[in-house]
Design an enzyme around this catalytic site. Sequence first.
Site, PDB file in Angstrom:
ATOM      1  N   LYS A 152       0.718  -1.314   0.175  1.00 24.73           N
ATOM      2  CA  LYS A 152      -0.235  -0.164   0.034  1.00 24.73           C
ATOM      3  C   LYS A 152       0.901   1.199   0.095  1.00 24.73           C
ATOM      4  CE  LYS A 152      -1.873   2.025   3.883  1.00 24.73           C
ATOM      5  NZ  LYS A 152      -1.325   3.100   4.112  1.00 24.73           N
ATOM      6  N   ASN A 153       1.776   1.204   0.868  1.00 24.65           N
ATOM      7  CA  ASN A 153       2.911   2.388   0.776  1.00 24.65           C
ATOM      8  C   ASN A 153       3.726   2.569  -0.295  1.00 24.65           C
ATOM      9  OD1 ASN A 153       1.259   3.212   3.665  1.00 24.65           O
ATOM     10  ND2 ASN A 153       3.249   2.229   4.826  1.00 24.65           N
TER      11      ASN A 153
ATOM     12  N   ARG B 189      -3.435  10.610   4.801  1.00 24.94           N
ATOM     13  CA  ARG B 189      -2.643  11.500   5.250  1.00 24.94           C
ATOM     14  C   ARG B 189      -1.466  11.230   3.406  1.00 24.94           C
ATOM     15  NH1 ARG B 189       0.357  15.013   7.702  1.00 24.94           N
ATOM     16  NH2 ARG B 189       2.476  14.824   7.538  1.00 24.94           N
TER      17      ARG B 189
ATOM     18  N   CYS C 157      -5.233   8.353   9.957  1.00 22.29           N
ATOM     19  CA  CYS C 157      -5.860   8.018  11.511  1.00 22.29           C
ATOM     20  C   CYS C 157      -4.613   8.708  12.181  1.00 22.29           C
ATOM     21  CB  CYS C 157      -4.666   6.417  11.616  1.00 22.29           C
ATOM     22  SG  CYS C 157      -5.435   4.782  10.750  1.00 22.29           S
TER      23      CYS C 157
ATOM     24  N   ARG D 291       1.877  13.800  13.074  1.00 24.23           N
ATOM     25  CA  ARG D 291       3.232  13.624  11.484  1.00 24.23           C
ATOM     26  C   ARG D 291       3.130  15.070  10.402  1.00 24.23           C
ATOM     27  NH1 ARG D 291       0.664   7.843   9.485  1.00 24.23           N
ATOM     28  NH2 ARG D 291      -1.710   8.785   9.763  1.00 24.23           N
ATOM     29  N   PRO D 292       3.686  15.994  11.139  1.00 21.42           N
ATOM     30  CA  PRO D 292       3.615  17.736  10.636  1.00 21.42           C
ATOM     31  C   PRO D 292       3.883  17.335   9.360  1.00 21.42           C
ATOM     32  CG  PRO D 292       4.678  17.028  12.090  1.00 21.42           C
ATOM     33  CD  PRO D 292       3.909  16.031  12.209  1.00 21.42           C
ATOM     34  N   MET D 293       3.707  18.045   8.471  1.00 20.71           N
ATOM     35  CA  MET D 293       4.324  18.508   6.715  1.00 20.71           C
ATOM     36  C   MET D 293       5.835  19.166   6.943  1.00 20.71           C
ATOM     37  SD  MET D 293       2.921  17.119   4.891  1.00 20.71           S
ATOM     38  CE  MET D 293       3.207  18.416   3.318  1.00 20.71           C
ATOM     39  N   ASP D 294       6.264  19.636   7.887  1.00 19.95           N
ATOM     40  CA  ASP D 294       7.426  20.815   7.342  1.00 19.95           C
ATOM     41  C   ASP D 294       8.666  20.269   7.650  1.00 19.95           C
ATOM     42  OD1 ASP D 294       7.625  18.786  10.655  1.00 19.95           O
ATOM     43  OD2 ASP D 294       8.141  20.518  12.016  1.00 19.95           O
TER      44      ASP D 294
ATOM     45  N   ASP E 122       4.412   0.545  12.004  1.00 24.01           N
ATOM     46  CA  ASP E 122       3.394  -0.270  11.569  1.00 24.01           C
ATOM     47  C   ASP E 122       3.053  -2.326  11.629  1.00 24.01           C
ATOM     48  OD1 ASP E 122       2.494   1.562  10.841  1.00 24.01           O
ATOM     49  OD2 ASP E 122       2.946   1.523   8.409  1.00 24.01           O
TER      50      ASP E 122
ATOM     51  N   ILE F 221       8.161   6.562  16.976  1.00 27.03           N
ATOM     52  CA  ILE F 221       7.839   7.292  15.695  1.00 27.03           C
ATOM     53  C   ILE F 221       6.722   8.170  15.767  1.00 27.03           C
ATOM     54  CG2 ILE F 221       7.450   6.140  12.938  1.00 27.03           C
ATOM     55  CD1 ILE F 221      10.570   5.538  14.517  1.00 27.03           C
TER      56      ILE F 221
ATOM     57  N   ARG G 182      -8.434   0.235   4.909  1.00 24.67           N
ATOM     58  CA  ARG G 182      -7.645   1.126   3.984  1.00 24.67           C
ATOM     59  C   ARG G 182      -6.351   0.053   3.572  1.00 24.67           C
ATOM     60  NH1 ARG G 182      -5.616   4.740   8.168  1.00 24.67           N
ATOM     61  NH2 ARG G 182      -4.606   5.608   5.437  1.00 24.67           N
TER      62      ARG G 182
END
Length: 421
Positions: free
Chosen positions: A22-23, A94, A118, A123-126, A308, A330, A400
């Site tokens: 998936k990822n 995400r 989820c 899990r920031p975008m910076d 995961d 993580i 998902r």
Amino acid sequence: MDSIVVTGNGPLQGDIPIAGAKNACLALMPATLLSEEPLTLTNAPRLSDIKTMNTLLASLGAEMAVLQDGLVITTASHGEINPVADYDIVRKMRASNLVLGPLLARLGHAVVSLPGGCAIGARPMDIHIEALEALGAEIELKDGYLHAKAPGGLKGAVHKMRFASVGATENMLMAASLAKGTTVIENAAREPEIVDLAQCLRKMGAQIDGEGTSRIEIQGVDRLHGATHPVVTDRIELGTYMLAPAICGGEVECLGGRLELVESFVEKLDAAGVSVEQTDRGLKVSRRNGRIRAVDVVTEPFPGFPTDLQAQMMALLCTAEGTSVLEEKIFENRFMHAPELTRMGANIEVHGGHATVHGVERLKGAPVMATDLRASVSLILAGLAAEGETVVNRVYHLDRGYEHVEAKLQAVGAKIERIKE
């Protein structure tokens, strides 16, 4: 809302086919935005997240074709591309943020909503923003959208990630493929999904070296062309199904599994008393004689133990002999499955990023609630070995990341069914 009913039914026996990752697929699909020619992905997983990415790419102007029962996806972006990734689609997943780099590289500008997914941490975008700004992008957050532009085009640069983020590495890798000059990503993520993306981009004409190491070098090219690429085996689905015979007993062969995808995970299984053998068809897994032994687990970026697989591993350790400590490094908020396992008779103490699991002789079936994707399947695994019936509610998360989970487990002797509501 669907639920899944699991009844402890003894040892498992047979084969489980493992799907494409998936990822990996969610990173490969946005690469179609980098070329006007078609990109065909084979061994694609049949999941709701893949459908969401299809919808997002179609909204951006890509033409989508899903063939052979969803296992083959062909995309083409030869028409006019829409630079706006809308909140109504992006909020669902995400990985939607992976269109940012390709849109910037192709168009020189993009407007992408902050993503959802989820609830297992911020899990920031910076880190993504820093990576793309290193290539010359100017990015501003306004009203929940990232407004990005590269007035002079993207230019190669040396950039050291302050954390080996998989998504940020993927975004920078795709953007740098069409940037002017040479880009070096230091402290790059090393996951198999990164390797798979780099191999696909190379088939499209990108010049990339070093994937799978912490230093990736990309020489930008003027254009990329079409390609056909098989999606790598899903190492998380692989690890999940490897745990089924470890928990229940019996012997299961996970078809398509490769040891190099899950080496750190296999080390912990071996220490716990689980046998894993590489065969011509995949990985054959069985529990050795006696009760599972307690082991300590620390989640880390690849090649360390995958975050995961932490929830699924906890399900195994609930009935281990002794006390195990799991440290989550993580994501925060990733022990939400622990209270649900406790409802089944597990003895778990959570303190911040540590969970202490005192093994018990046997779990007991109970009604439980899934809180995220991996928590969903950890409760199913626990239910396979529990005494009586376990009802897992809110399993929409499950679809998902796992295709046909009931059918795959039924095929090896599990007593499991989905109740539709």
